[in-house]
Structure formats: structure tokens, C-alpha cells
Design a protein around this motif. Sequence first.
Motif, PDB file in Angstrom:
ATOM      1  N   LEU A   1       0.865  -1.186   0.300  1.00 30.24           N
ATOM      2  CA  LEU A   1      -0.106   0.154   0.246  1.00 30.24           C
ATOM      3  C   LEU A   1       0.774   1.571   0.123  1.00 30.24           C
ATOM      4  CD1 LEU A   1      -2.819   0.595   1.908  1.00 30.24           C
ATOM      5  CD2 LEU A   1      -1.752   1.995   1.974  1.00 30.24           C
ATOM      6  N   ASP A   2       1.721   1.223   0.571  1.00 26.79           N
ATOM      7  CA  ASP A   2       2.828   2.146   0.668  1.00 26.79           C
ATOM      8  C   ASP A   2       2.932   2.733  -0.648  1.00 26.79           C
ATOM      9  OD1 ASP A   2       3.823   4.325   2.189  1.00 26.79           O
ATOM     10  OD2 ASP A   2       5.969   4.167   2.219  1.00 26.79           O
ATOM     11  N   GLU A   3       3.846   1.253  -1.057  1.00 23.54           N
ATOM     12  CA  GLU A   3       4.392   2.217  -2.218  1.00 23.54           C
ATOM     13  C   GLU A   3       3.572   2.029  -3.647  1.00 23.54           C
ATOM     14  OE1 GLU A   3       8.283  -1.421  -2.206  1.00 23.54           O
ATOM     15  OE2 GLU A   3       5.711  -2.272  -2.854  1.00 23.54           O
ATOM     16  N   PHE A   4       2.481   1.970  -3.325  1.00 27.52           N
ATOM     17  CA  PHE A   4       1.772   2.535  -3.933  1.00 27.52           C
ATOM     18  C   PHE A   4       1.164   4.027  -3.485  1.00 27.52           C
ATOM     19  CE2 PHE A   4      -3.095   3.139  -6.096  1.00 27.52           C
ATOM     20  CZ  PHE A   4      -3.398   2.676  -6.758  1.00 27.52           C
ATOM     21  N   ARG A   5       0.807   4.426  -2.817  1.00 30.46           N
ATOM     22  CA  ARG A   5       0.933   5.865  -2.547  1.00 30.46           C
ATOM     23  C   ARG A   5       1.626   6.111  -2.703  1.00 30.46           C
ATOM     24  NH1 ARG A   5       2.535   8.451   1.770  1.00 30.46           N
ATOM     25  NH2 ARG A   5       2.747   6.922   2.696  1.00 30.46           N
ATOM     26  N   THR A   6       3.127   6.331  -2.946  1.00 35.23           N
ATOM     27  CA  THR A   6       4.229   6.799  -2.666  1.00 35.23           C
ATOM     28  C   THR A   6       4.773   6.849  -4.193  1.00 35.23           C
ATOM     29  OG1 THR A   6       6.059   5.446  -2.145  1.00 35.23           O
ATOM     30  CG2 THR A   6       4.665   6.733   0.006  1.00 35.23           C
ATOM     31  N   ALA A   7       4.498   6.069  -5.263  1.00 32.98           N
ATOM     32  CA  ALA A   7       5.299   5.788  -6.367  1.00 32.98           C
ATOM     33  C   ALA A   7       5.481   6.794  -7.095  1.00 32.98           C
ATOM     34  CB  ALA A   7       3.686   5.313  -7.605  1.00 32.98           C
ATOM     35  N   PRO A   8       6.802   7.323  -7.768  1.00 35.26           N
ATOM     36  CA  PRO A   8       7.492   8.455  -8.115  1.00 35.26           C
ATOM     37  C   PRO A   8       5.922   9.300  -9.451  1.00 35.26           C
ATOM     38  CG  PRO A   8       7.705   6.849  -9.597  1.00 35.26           C
ATOM     39  CD  PRO A   8       7.293   6.332  -8.548  1.00 35.26           C
ATOM     40  N   GLY A   9       4.747   8.583  -9.590  1.00 35.10           N
ATOM     41  CA  GLY A   9       4.292   9.258 -11.064  1.00 35.10           C
ATOM     42  C   GLY A   9       3.263   9.424  -9.877  1.00 35.10           C
ATOM     43  N   ARG A  10       2.484  11.002 -10.478  1.00 35.72           N
ATOM     44  CA  ARG A  10       0.955  11.062  -9.939  1.00 35.72           C
ATOM     45  C   ARG A  10       0.025   9.856  -9.488  1.00 35.72           C
ATOM     46  NH1 ARG A  10      -2.031  14.819  -7.450  1.00 35.72           N
ATOM     47  NH2 ARG A  10      -3.927  15.310  -8.261  1.00 35.72           N
ATOM     48  N   VAL A  11       0.023   9.512  -8.482  1.00 42.14           N
ATOM     49  CA  VAL A  11      -0.968   8.294  -8.181  1.00 42.14           C
ATOM     50  C   VAL A  11      -2.010   9.152  -8.117  1.00 42.14           C
ATOM     51  CG1 VAL A  11      -1.568   6.246  -7.521  1.00 42.14           C
ATOM     52  CG2 VAL A  11       0.642   7.260  -7.824  1.00 42.14           C
ATOM     53  N   GLU A  12      -3.699   9.144  -8.241  1.00 40.84           N
ATOM     54  CA  GLU A  12      -4.649   9.506  -7.539  1.00 40.84           C
ATOM     55  C   GLU A  12      -5.957   8.932  -6.565  1.00 40.84           C
ATOM     56  OE1 GLU A  12      -7.044  12.183  -9.947  1.00 40.84           O
ATOM     57  OE2 GLU A  12      -5.794  13.439 -10.811  1.00 40.84           O
ATOM     58  N   GLY A  13      -4.937   7.283  -6.621  1.00 39.76           N
ATOM     59  CA  GLY A  13      -5.831   6.203  -5.959  1.00 39.76           C
ATOM     60  C   GLY A  13      -6.818   5.876  -6.728  1.00 39.76           C
ATOM     61  N   TRP A  14      -7.772   5.627  -5.864  1.00 43.07           N
ATOM     62  CA  TRP A  14      -9.482   4.680  -5.725  1.00 43.07           C
ATOM     63  C   TRP A  14      -9.928   5.538  -5.711  1.00 43.07           C
ATOM     64  CZ3 TRP A  14      -9.848   0.562  -9.136  1.00 43.07           C
ATOM     65  CH2 TRP A  14      -8.589  -0.463  -9.554  1.00 43.07           C
ATOM     66  N   GLU A  15     -11.460   6.293  -6.734  1.00 43.46           N
ATOM     67  CA  GLU A  15     -12.697   7.427  -6.055  1.00 43.46           C
ATOM     68  C   GLU A  15     -13.291   7.135  -6.258  1.00 43.46           C
ATOM     69  OE1 GLU A  15     -12.316  10.554  -9.880  1.00 43.46           O
ATOM     70  OE2 GLU A  15     -10.661   9.958  -7.888  1.00 43.46           O
ATOM     71  N   CYS A  16     -14.722   6.959  -5.523  1.00 46.38           N
ATOM     72  CA  CYS A  16     -15.687   6.539  -6.127  1.00 46.38           C
ATOM     73  C   CYS A  16     -17.216   7.679  -5.374  1.00 46.38           C
ATOM     74  CB  CYS A  16     -17.007   5.632  -6.091  1.00 46.38           C
ATOM     75  SG  CYS A  16     -16.785   5.114  -4.364  1.00 46.38           S
ATOM     76  N   GLY A  17     -18.218   8.534  -5.916  1.00 49.09           N
ATOM     77  CA  GLY A  17     -18.746   9.642  -5.772  1.00 49.09           C
ATOM     78  C   GLY A  17     -17.711  10.650  -5.227  1.00 49.09           C
ATOM     79  N   ASN A  18     -17.962  11.117  -4.213  1.00 48.48           N
ATOM     80  CA  ASN A  18     -16.964  12.082  -3.363  1.00 48.48           C
ATOM     81  C   ASN A  18     -16.008  11.454  -2.369  1.00 48.48           C
ATOM     82  OD1 ASN A  18     -18.527  14.138  -4.256  1.00 48.48           O
ATOM     83  ND2 ASN A  18     -20.178  13.416  -2.604  1.00 48.48           N
ATOM     84  N   ASP A  19     -15.338  10.550  -2.819  1.00 48.69           N
ATOM     85  CA  ASP A  19     -14.890   9.376  -1.661  1.00 48.69           C
ATOM     86  C   ASP A  19     -13.636   9.638  -2.937  1.00 48.69           C
ATOM     87  OD1 ASP A  19     -13.401   8.243   0.247  1.00 48.69           O
ATOM     88  OD2 ASP A  19     -14.226   6.864   0.659  1.00 48.69           O
ATOM     89  N   PHE A  20     -12.267  10.357  -1.959  1.00 50.59           N
ATOM     90  CA  PHE A  20     -11.377  10.048  -3.133  1.00 50.59           C
ATOM     91  C   PHE A  20      -9.750  10.005  -3.044  1.00 50.59           C
ATOM     92  CE2 PHE A  20     -14.325  13.843  -4.540  1.00 50.59           C
ATOM     93  CZ  PHE A  20     -14.619  13.283  -5.610  1.00 50.59           C
ATOM     94  N   PHE A  21      -8.584   9.563  -3.789  1.00 49.03           N
ATOM     95  CA  PHE A  21      -7.896   9.085  -2.979  1.00 49.03           C
ATOM     96  C   PHE A  21      -7.474   8.209  -1.768  1.00 49.03           C
ATOM     97  CE2 PHE A  21      -7.262  13.877  -3.949  1.00 49.03           C
ATOM     98  CZ  PHE A  21      -6.236  14.126  -5.018  1.00 49.03           C
ATOM     99  N   ASN A  22      -8.216   7.386  -2.228  1.00 49.90           N
ATOM    100  CA  ASN A  22      -8.109   6.323  -1.879  1.00 49.90           C
ATOM    101  C   ASN A  22      -6.803   4.835  -2.155  1.00 49.90           C
ATOM    102  OD1 ASN A  22     -10.666   6.016   0.453  1.00 49.90           O
ATOM    103  ND2 ASN A  22     -10.991   6.801  -1.725  1.00 49.90           N
ATOM    104  N   TRP A  23      -6.125   3.890  -1.546  1.00 46.35           N
ATOM    105  CA  TRP A  23      -5.048   3.278  -1.637  1.00 46.35           C
ATOM    106  C   TRP A  23      -5.195   2.169  -1.906  1.00 46.35           C
ATOM    107  CZ3 TRP A  23      -2.950   7.673  -3.848  1.00 46.35           C
ATOM    108  CH2 TRP A  23      -2.885   8.727  -2.837  1.00 46.35           C
ATOM    109  N   ASP A  24      -6.391   1.819  -1.490  1.00 45.82           N
ATOM    110  CA  ASP A  24      -6.845   0.508  -1.446  1.00 45.82           C
ATOM    111  C   ASP A  24      -8.383   1.029  -1.907  1.00 45.82           C
ATOM    112  OD1 ASP A  24      -7.933  -2.223  -1.323  1.00 45.82           O
ATOM    113  OD2 ASP A  24      -6.941  -2.808   0.285  1.00 45.82           O
TER     114      ASP A  24
END
Length: 306
Positions: free
Chosen positions: A151-174
Motif C-alpha cells: 500500500l505504501d509503495e502504491f501511495r508513494t509511487a514516483p508518478g502522480r497516483v490519484e488512487g481509487w475514488e467513487c462519488g465524493n470519496d477520493f485518494f484511496n490507496w485501497d
Amino acid sequence: MRRHLAAAAAGLATAALLTFAPTSQADLRVDDVTHHEFQVNCSVTHRAPDDPIVFPGLPGASHDHSFAGNITTDAHSTLESLRGAGLGATSCLAPDDLSAYWFPTMFDGDQPVVPIGRQVIYYKSGVLDYTSVRPFPPGLRYVVGSPMASLDEFRTAPGRVEGWECGNDFFNWDFPTHCMAGSQLNIRYQAPSCWDGVHLDSADHKSHMAYPVEGVCPSTHPNPVPMLEFKIAFPVDGDTSRVRLASGRGYSWHYDFFNAWDPPTLAALVSHCINGGLQCDPRGYDQYKPHRGAALGENYRLPGRP
């Protein structure tokens, strides 16, 4: 051979710059330019436990993938086979984009979740000097992200990672555990955009590519190429506690790209949209700057092609 391919791609890009250069220097002022991109819109065509980059020639060796773009992509795919599929053998709007795009299949319990309709793949500048970006060389391929990431490697990847989102819930790493009714699970993840100029692939399918550092390509990978950003929407809402990827949790998200574009078409889009500082649709048209025209015709092909 690889150097010849790179030189050929660079030459095509230079020719395209002459054809599609901005009509006014004012269009290139830094304070006026907010985008340098075009879209590629492609739908998912099929699923298979194949990966022609990581497990070439080994059908069934991979976890399940969802494929978009070239309709023939399988474990045996090569540049020659992708191109040999023929004009229009793609789910992308541009019939000359015979590239292969794929990512791990999503499941809700045991049911596959297939994105509906055409998904957006952005081709952008990943460097500050967007006029320096050149097309991918034919046959370039790579993997973005890792199915083994924490999870931390995904969150801190060197490119911009916006993660998972749905509705008004943003920047989820899982995956979020619940998505409001009518929403979808979306993911955006940026690819490296600096190429070493020599290798079309590498042992780990990543080392021939690198991310820019403070907007500039490192000396080891001095060639700016388009920065891909997959924007995939999965039709899932409500309770998402049973949602998973074929590769694991949400932070195992990754994707693959195998370039098989028609070189003049890709060069025209890169020159007109990325080098020209435009925010283009799949035809290479910026609705906010209509006077700049489009790179492709109404049929999503270069002008003059039927």
C-alpha cells in the motif's frame, strides 16, 4: 536496429512538427498553456490470463487481464502480429492505433467487473518542456506499477497516483468499502515518460523507462516520450467489500502498454497536441482553440487517408 527505430520515430516527429506547428507564438506562452495532451478512447475487448510482455508465448501463465485496443492481443503478440491485425482491428476510435493496453481484471466476488464503453487513456507531457516530447518508437513496451506493491509503495509511487475514488470519496490507496449509489470505482495512475533511447523493453519491463525529476528527464533516460495516464471506470457501487483485482488488493493496480501505432499518425497527434500545448480529444482537436484545427479527420485518420 533499435537505434534505427528510435531515429525513425524522431524523424517522423520532426516532420509532423513542420506540418502542425502552432500558428502563433502567442499560443506557446507559458502563462497561456495549461494542457499538452490528447485522448485515446478505447473499450475493453476481451479477458485472458495472458501477458505478452511479462509472459511472452506462455498463454495462461498470468493472472487475468482485461484488454483494450488491439483486438488480437494474446500471449503470443509481437509488434509484427499487432500491426498485422490490419487497419481498424482495434477498439480505439483511431483505427490506426493498433497498440495493446491491458490491466488486471476486477472482480466483485467471483463476477468479473468489465468497464462499460470507451475508457480514457491520456497521452500527456510529463516534462516541463512539452515541445521536446517525441512519439514512442515502434514496439516500445513497458509495465506501470506492480502487482507486488505494498500500500505504501502504491501511495508513494514516483508518478502522480490519484488512487481509487467513487462519488465524493477520493485518494484511496485501497478500495473504499462503500461507494454511493450510481457512482463508479475510478482509478488514475501515471506512467514514466523518459526513455533511455536504446531499449524497447528490459528484464524487469521498467528499467528502460524513468520518471522525470522536477520536470526534466534524467541523463540516463534523456528522451521525453508521451506520459500515459489510464483513467478506468469500473461499474461498481454500494458494498465493495468483495471487490478485488485479479492481482490482489487495490494497491496491486498496474497496467501494460505495447506500442503499435501507425507512426505518422502518432507523430501528428504528439506534434499538434502535446508540442502545441493543446487539450485535444481523440481527433486531436481542442474545442477551446478551434482556430488551431485538428490533427485527424472526421474518420480519426490523417487527412487524405480514406
